[in-house]
Structures are given as C-alpha cells and as structure tokens.
Design an enzyme around this catalytic site. Structure first.
Site, mmCIF file in Angstrom:
data_model
loop_
_atom_site.group_PDB
_atom_site.id
_atom_site.type_symbol
_atom_site.label_atom_id
_atom_site.label_comp_id
_atom_site.label_asym_id
_atom_site.label_seq_id
_atom_site.Cartn_x
_atom_site.Cartn_y
_atom_site.Cartn_z
ATOM 1 N N ALA A 1 33.948 13.450 -17.525
ATOM 2 C CA ALA A 1 35.460 13.317 -17.234
ATOM 3 C C ALA A 1 35.480 11.720 -16.761
ATOM 4 O O ALA A 1 36.326 11.679 -15.851
ATOM 5 C CB ALA A 1 35.782 14.098 -16.135
ATOM 6 N N CYS A 2 34.950 10.761 -17.442
ATOM 7 C CA CYS A 2 35.205 9.417 -16.917
ATOM 8 C C CYS A 2 35.742 8.423 -18.264
ATOM 9 O O CYS A 2 35.385 8.972 -19.347
ATOM 10 C CB CYS A 2 33.391 9.040 -16.801
ATOM 11 N N GLY A 3 36.310 7.489 -17.756
ATOM 12 C CA GLY A 3 36.864 6.500 -19.035
ATOM 13 C C GLY A 3 35.744 6.054 -19.861
ATOM 14 O O GLY A 3 36.112 5.669 -20.920
#
Length: 158
Positions: free
Chosen positions: A34-36
């Site tokens: 759930a990271c850029g």
C-alpha cells in the site's frame, strides 16, 4: 557469518536460509502493498523473468515499518502480489528492517553495503544487490525503478 547463513522465513512460513540462492546474483528488496512505490512490483517481476535463467533472483521482504503500508497477513500479501503483479519471485515473511528488532538479514546488508555507515533503510523498496559470491555490492535508493537496474545487473551477470 556469511549472508547465506542468515535464517529467514518464507511467506509460506518455512524456516530456511539464503543458502539455496548461493551462486546467484541477488536483488533484495523490502516491499509493501500500500505504498506509492508498490507498482515497482511489476518491474521487479519483469527483472526476475528476464534474468532468472542467467542466475539472478529477486527476493522480496515485506515490511510494515513505513507508514503501516504493509498491514496484511502473509496470505494477504502473497495473494495481493499474485493477483495484481503476477509475482513469482520468492517472497518472505514480514520483517522489520530498522530499529532494535531489525531482521538479521537487514542488519547484515546495512553493515556490509559499500560506502555505508549502517544507515537506516529510508523507505519501502530500498534495494540491495548481492553478487554471486555473497558480497553486498550496491545499496539502491527506493525511488530507483527496477527497469533502471538492467545495466548494473548485466554488469554483475557477466
């Protein structure tokens, strides 16, 4: 101690070491779902597919230390990686990469990376390149996209 002696746990819960990867070029990455930078999974999988027959392996170590961006269970992480990015490279159990309970692998990587002073991992998708002899030869910033590593990988696969 050599990198191949360090105990690790696969995403499926199997206790092992990195000895099974001895003789390969390793790209070790702390990952998050759930990271850029999560789309880097796609590039990591492409690198793995492109170079695995020549002896390069990507090893993914999920980590929830940065913005709680890897909150899932091992099963959820594995399913996410398969469903969204078709990941077939080896994934391992979630670990800490910094602080007092940093996994021994990451303690080793930080201590042995050239031109480093055991600096903390700055974010998800930091990468370490380990040559075929088990030497940590390069620490790579998380923002460096996997596709930018082809020249470096080619250099160490020769």
């Amino acid at each position: 101690m050599r990198i191949y002696d360090i105990p690790v746990t696969t995403i499926a819960g199997e206790e092992t070491t990195l000895a099974r990867y001895k003789g390969n070029l390793l790209l070790i990455v702390n990952t998050a779902s759930a990271c850029g930078l999560t789309p880097q999974y796609k590039g990591l999988q492409e690198l793995y597919e492109r170079y695995r027959d020549r002896g390069m392996v990507v090893l993914g170590f999920p980590c929830n230390q940065f913005g709680a961006q890897e909150p899932g269970t091992a099963e959820e992480i594995s399913a996410f990686c398969d469903r969204n990015y078709g990941v077939t490279f080896p994934l391992f159990a979630k670990i800490d990469v910094n602080g007092p309970i940093a996994h021994p692998l990451y303690q080793y990587l930080k201590q042995h990376a050239p031109n480093e002073e055991n600096q903390d991992i700055e974010w998800n998708f930091a990468k370490f390149l380990v040559d075929r002899e088990g030497n940590v030869v390069k620490r790579i910033d998380p923002r460096v996209k996997p596709e930018e590593l082809t020249g470096l990988i080619e250099q160490y696969l020769q």
